[in-house]
Scaffold this motif. Structure first.
Motif, mmCIF file in Angstrom:
data_model
loop_
_atom_site.group_PDB
_atom_site.id
_atom_site.type_symbol
_atom_site.label_atom_id
_atom_site.label_comp_id
_atom_site.label_asym_id
_atom_site.label_seq_id
_atom_site.Cartn_x
_atom_site.Cartn_y
_atom_site.Cartn_z
ATOM 1 N N LEU A 357 0.829 -1.207 0.000
ATOM 2 C CA LEU A 357 0.000 0.000 0.000
ATOM 3 C C LEU A 357 0.864 1.259 0.000
ATOM 4 O O LEU A 357 0.573 2.221 -0.716
ATOM 5 N N MET A 358 1.927 1.246 0.796
ATOM 6 C CA MET A 358 2.812 2.403 0.854
ATOM 7 C C MET A 358 3.428 2.679 -0.519
ATOM 8 O O MET A 358 3.457 3.831 -0.983
ATOM 9 N N LEU A 359 3.913 1.631 -1.182
ATOM 10 C CA LEU A 359 4.549 1.806 -2.487
ATOM 11 C C LEU A 359 3.564 2.298 -3.536
ATOM 12 O O LEU A 359 3.875 3.187 -4.340
ATOM 13 N N ARG A 360 2.354 1.743 -3.536
ATOM 14 C CA ARG A 360 1.360 2.195 -4.513
ATOM 15 C C ARG A 360 0.974 3.653 -4.236
ATOM 16 O O ARG A 360 0.782 4.443 -5.169
ATOM 17 N N ALA A 361 0.868 4.014 -2.965
ATOM 18 C CA ALA A 361 0.528 5.390 -2.611
ATOM 19 C C ALA A 361 1.627 6.363 -3.019
ATOM 20 O O ALA A 361 1.355 7.511 -3.402
ATOM 21 N N LEU A 362 2.875 5.913 -2.953
ATOM 22 C CA LEU A 362 3.989 6.769 -3.368
ATOM 23 C C LEU A 362 4.023 6.979 -4.875
ATOM 24 O O LEU A 362 4.660 7.923 -5.357
ATOM 25 N N GLY A 363 3.358 6.086 -5.625
ATOM 26 C CA GLY A 363 3.288 6.276 -7.073
ATOM 27 C C GLY A 363 3.821 5.130 -7.906
ATOM 28 O O GLY A 363 3.815 5.200 -9.141
ATOM 29 N N PHE A 364 4.288 4.046 -7.289
ATOM 30 C CA PHE A 364 4.764 2.893 -8.054
ATOM 31 C C PHE A 364 3.555 2.140 -8.619
ATOM 32 O O PHE A 364 2.616 1.817 -7.901
ATOM 33 N N GLN A 365 3.596 1.864 -9.916
ATOM 34 C CA GLN A 365 2.474 1.212 -10.589
ATOM 35 C C GLN A 365 2.506 -0.302 -10.372
ATOM 36 O O GLN A 365 3.549 -0.878 -10.048
ATOM 37 N N ASN A 366 1.362 -0.950 -10.607
ATOM 38 C CA ASN A 366 1.313 -2.385 -10.326
ATOM 39 C C ASN A 366 2.037 -3.222 -11.373
ATOM 40 O O ASN A 366 2.166 -4.431 -11.212
ATOM 41 N N ASP A 367 2.537 -2.595 -12.451
ATOM 42 C CA ASP A 367 3.365 -3.347 -13.399
ATOM 43 C C ASP A 367 4.851 -3.247 -13.052
ATOM 44 O O ASP A 367 5.701 -3.741 -13.802
ATOM 45 N N SER A 368 5.177 -2.621 -11.910
ATOM 46 C CA SER A 368 6.573 -2.558 -11.462
ATOM 47 C C SER A 368 7.029 -3.956 -11.049
ATOM 48 O O SER A 368 6.244 -4.758 -10.524
ATOM 49 N N TYR A 369 8.300 -4.234 -11.266
ATOM 50 C CA TYR A 369 8.867 -5.532 -10.890
ATOM 51 C C TYR A 369 9.466 -5.428 -9.493
ATOM 52 O O TYR A 369 10.201 -4.484 -9.194
ATOM 53 N N ILE A 370 9.153 -6.421 -8.651
ATOM 54 C CA ILE A 370 9.699 -6.404 -7.295
ATOM 55 C C ILE A 370 10.442 -7.706 -7.017
ATOM 56 O O ILE A 370 10.067 -8.781 -7.498
ATOM 57 N N TYR A 371 11.499 -7.572 -6.249
ATOM 58 C CA TYR A 371 12.270 -8.716 -5.754
ATOM 59 C C TYR A 371 12.111 -8.711 -4.239
ATOM 60 O O TYR A 371 12.394 -7.705 -3.585
ATOM 61 N N VAL A 372 11.643 -9.811 -3.684
ATOM 62 C CA VAL A 372 11.392 -9.888 -2.248
ATOM 63 C C VAL A 372 12.465 -10.749 -1.593
ATOM 64 O O VAL A 372 12.634 -11.926 -1.936
ATOM 65 N N ALA A 373 13.203 -10.140 -0.675
ATOM 66 C CA ALA A 373 14.217 -10.847 0.110
ATOM 67 C C ALA A 373 13.647 -11.078 1.500
ATOM 68 O O ALA A 373 13.276 -10.125 2.186
ATOM 69 N N SER A 374 13.577 -12.342 1.901
ATOM 70 C CA SER A 374 12.984 -12.629 3.208
ATOM 71 C C SER A 374 13.408 -13.997 3.696
ATOM 72 O O SER A 374 13.878 -14.843 2.926
ATOM 73 N N GLY A 375 13.212 -14.200 4.983
ATOM 74 C CA GLY A 375 13.342 -15.518 5.553
ATOM 75 C C GLY A 375 11.956 -16.143 5.600
ATOM 76 O O GLY A 375 11.126 -15.917 4.724
ATOM 77 N N GLU A 376 11.698 -16.886 6.669
ATOM 78 C CA GLU A 376 10.380 -17.495 6.839
ATOM 79 C C GLU A 376 9.345 -16.405 7.122
ATOM 80 O O GLU A 376 9.515 -15.601 8.041
ATOM 81 N N ILE A 377 8.296 -16.365 6.337
ATOM 82 C CA ILE A 377 7.230 -15.374 6.522
ATOM 83 C C ILE A 377 6.129 -15.991 7.388
ATOM 84 O O ILE A 377 5.594 -17.055 7.046
ATOM 85 N N TYR A 378 5.827 -15.343 8.501
ATOM 86 C CA TYR A 378 4.757 -15.856 9.359
ATOM 87 C C TYR A 378 3.423 -15.783 8.603
ATOM 88 O O TYR A 378 3.023 -14.732 8.111
ATOM 89 N N GLY A 379 2.788 -16.922 8.506
ATOM 90 C CA GLY A 379 1.538 -17.005 7.744
ATOM 91 C C GLY A 379 1.739 -17.450 6.316
ATOM 92 O O GLY A 379 0.759 -17.695 5.596
ATOM 93 N N GLY A 380 3.012 -17.532 5.867
ATOM 94 C CA GLY A 380 3.334 -18.069 4.552
ATOM 95 C C GLY A 380 2.695 -17.320 3.392
ATOM 96 O O GLY A 380 2.606 -16.087 3.383
ATOM 97 N N GLU A 381 2.237 -18.057 2.395
ATOM 98 C CA GLU A 381 1.691 -17.477 1.169
ATOM 99 C C GLU A 381 0.448 -16.639 1.421
ATOM 100 O O GLU A 381 0.184 -15.677 0.701
ATOM 101 N N GLU A 382 -0.310 -16.994 2.455
ATOM 102 C CA GLU A 382 -1.514 -16.219 2.760
ATOM 103 C C GLU A 382 -1.154 -14.798 3.164
ATOM 104 O O GLU A 382 -1.857 -13.838 2.826
ATOM 105 N N THR A 383 -0.027 -14.650 3.874
ATOM 106 C CA THR A 383 0.435 -13.319 4.279
ATOM 107 C C THR A 383 0.943 -12.525 3.082
ATOM 108 O O THR A 383 0.764 -11.303 3.012
ATOM 109 N N LEU A 384 1.559 -13.224 2.113
ATOM 110 C CA LEU A 384 2.141 -12.550 0.958
ATOM 111 C C LEU A 384 1.123 -12.240 -0.147
ATOM 112 O O LEU A 384 1.385 -11.405 -1.015
ATOM 113 N N ARG A 385 -0.016 -12.916 -0.109
ATOM 114 C CA ARG A 385 -0.987 -12.794 -1.199
ATOM 115 C C ARG A 385 -1.396 -11.347 -1.502
ATOM 116 O O ARG A 385 -1.414 -10.940 -2.676
ATOM 117 N N PRO A 386 -1.715 -10.507 -0.494
ATOM 118 C CA PRO A 386 -2.112 -9.126 -0.820
ATOM 119 C C PRO A 386 -1.001 -8.339 -1.515
ATOM 120 O O PRO A 386 -1.292 -7.513 -2.392
#
Length: 551
Positions: A357-386
């Motif tokens: 939400l912060m990135l979209r509000a700043l002006g980054f469009q949804n066709d921007s490419y993102i690379y996510v660096a992370s360890g274990e995400i609590y909640g897994g894919e359900e947390t990342l889905r939004p």
């Protein structure tokens, strides 16, 4: 000539005409009193008529001058100000400009400068040093990196020979990698050879000559150089070998400039990853660049232990409270915290959805490419889905590398090193929590040209996220942009806490004023906008505008 100048010129000219001495053709009239009176009367009439005529003529000339001169003076003003308008906007009022979300326009005014001064004495030899300094680092890869960097400066302060630091094998990360498995040892030693003598191990003959094992001690966090000289040096001189344990953030942020620059040489030049890590990291960068010319790297710290440590609530109901509560019991000294107060104070990491939400509000469009660096995400894919829904072009090292990643999978620090490379090479780096990797990367990106680095203003954003359903999107976006001023990786960013590893100011120099002017003059296509005679908005190059007959 401006309005005031034209007005003054016409009045002065008229007054000068009134003051001109008049003659009768044969000289001044002085024959008699009456004659003088009549002559004076006639002279006043002549003077009055001629003066008025001259004044009117000069006033008309002044009006003509007004329109032509005023335009000329305006063009002169524009030429002086527009040629270097970018430079002046940088130096004055930069905080109020529209933010370029992909890069800092001020970055070209600064450069990394950590070169050693001629006044900085050469390193003492191993034989002449005060003894051997052993360092046991602590934490994950980037926390250990702060310890390694500071160890180089401490060895210099003590005139000690530094032994290649030992990495932490017992932290939460449970990684048994040694220094040689992650960093290029040869480069580390040779790159700093003029500053500090570094050896791979204490010589056997020294160890055999010791009556007791190396003296082990832990120094307070952010200790001043005087502490090391008063408390550590006497022991080093007496015992010849001293080991400092749990060595992370054990040196003050405020040091002599030469020592600060030594820190930078250690961190940004001497510490390079070994070839297998470096090669794979840059392969992933190339794969991201092949899909898009620019990409955003997001470092997500959303592991269960970190969430439990924060004491915050993330909307997972009683299941979340029970699971994180059990993990929190590992730290017996942690105080009870109010979930609401923790969030209001900005101590809660942003969720993946909030980052999106912060990135979209700043002006980054949804066709921007993102690379996510992370360890274990609590909640897994359900947390990342939004986050995936906000940015469908979503990639991780696992998605980009596949089988190439297999040799590194058992080692969390080596995986973190790969993420570090891809994040550091990104156009934009974003974090959800200002942890060790975020700080170290922010510092290196500043040193390397102030590459866009976004750290959330968590305290203000948290309050805004809690109220987001009460406002429309445009209002929310405007408020997010306002919140993030000073947190976008600009040279004049707010420096809360002044952590040196995050803000290495002593190693960042500003270009000379004349050099800035030359750079700005190199870009000579300045544009002016105005409505032409047909009522159409036009844009023209500045040079065209002052030579155009229509202007």
């Amino acid at each position: 000539m401006g309005v005031a100048k034209a007005w003054r010129f016409s009045l002065i000219s008229a007054n000068l005409a009134l003051l001109q001495p008049q003659n009768s053709g044969n000289g001044y009239v002085v024959s008699s009193k009456n004659a003088l009176s009549r002559s004076a009367s006639s002279q006043r009439k002549a003077t009055f008529s001629w003066s008025m005529l001259c004044g009117v003529m000069l006033f008309a000339l002044g009006l003509i001058s007004l329109f032509t001169g005023h335009i000329a003076s305006d063009l002169e003003w524009y030429s002086q100000h527009l040629v270097n308008r970018r430079l002046y906007s940088k130096l004055d009022g930069a905080r109020h400009r529209t933010i370029n979300i992909w890069e800092s326009k001020l970055s070209k005014n600064y450069y990394g400068c950590s070169k050693r001064s001629p006044r900085f004495a050469p390193a003492v030899s191993e034989r002449s040093s005060n003894g051997y300094l052993l360092i046991a680092t602590s934490g994950g890869l980037n926390q250990q990196r702060t310890g390694i960097t500071d160890a180089v400066a401490v060895a210099r302060i003590l005139n000690a020979t530094l032994v290649v630091p030992e990495l932490d094998h017992h932290s939460y990360w449970k990684d048994d990698s040694d220094f040689v498995n992650i960093f290029d040892v040869g480069r580390f030693i040779s790159s700093l050879s003029k500053d500090v003598t570094i050896v791979k191990r204490v010589p056997d003959k020294v160890m055999r000559a010791m009556e007791k094992p190396p003296y082990t001690m832990r120094v307070p966090r952010k200790s001043e150089p005087e502490y090391y000289l008063d408390q550590v040096l006497p022991i080093l001189l007496r015992r010849h070998v001293v080991q400092l344990t749990k060595f992370d953030y054990r040196l003050s942020n405020m040091l002599d400039e030469e020592l600060q620059r030594l820190r930078c040489r250690a961190n940004y030049h001497a510490l390079k990853f070994v070839k297998p890590i470096d090669d794979l990291g840059h392969k992933l960068v190339k794969r991201m660049r092949k899909m898009a010319k620019r990409y955003i790297a997001i470092h997500l710290r959303f592991e269960p232990d970190m969430l439990a440590f924060s004491g915050c609530y993330y909307g997972g109901g009683e299941k979340e409270r029970r699971e994180l509560g059990e993990i929190r019991k590992r730290w017996e000294t942690l105080p009870d915290v109010s979930e609401e107060e923790a969030r209001k104070s900005g101590k809660c990491p942003l969720t993946p959805y909030e980052v999106g939400l912060m990135l979209r509000a700043l002006g980054f469009q949804n066709d921007s490419y993102i690379y996510v660096a992370s360890g274990e995400i609590y909640g897994g894919e359900e947390t990342l889905r939004p986050l995936r829904e906000l940015f469908p072009n979503f990639y991780t090292k696992e998605m980009l590398a596949n089988a190439e990643l297999k040799p590194f999978l058992p080692y969390s620090s080596r995986l973190a090193a790969i993420d570090y490379i891809v994040c550091n090479e990104s156009n934009v780096f974003v974090t959800n929590n200002n942890g060790n990797m975020a700080k170290i990367l922010a510092g290196e990106r500043r040193y390397s040209g102030h590459k866009r680095t976004i750290r959330p203003n968590a305290k203000r954003l948290s309050a805004l996220f809690m109220e987001r359903n009460k406002m429309d999107w445009d209002t929310f976006a405007r408020k997010v942009k306002s919140c993030q001023r000073g947190f976008m990786g600009e040279p004049d960013d707010l420096k809360r806490g002044k952590e040196f590893h995050e803000f290495p100011d002593s190693c960042i120099c500003e270009k000379p004023f004349t050099e800035k002017i030359k750079e700005d003059e190199g870009s000579n296509h300045h544009e002016l906008q105005w409505i032409n005679s047909q009522g159409v908005l036009e844009k023209r190059n500045f040079v065209e505008s002052i030579t155009s007959s229509q202007y």
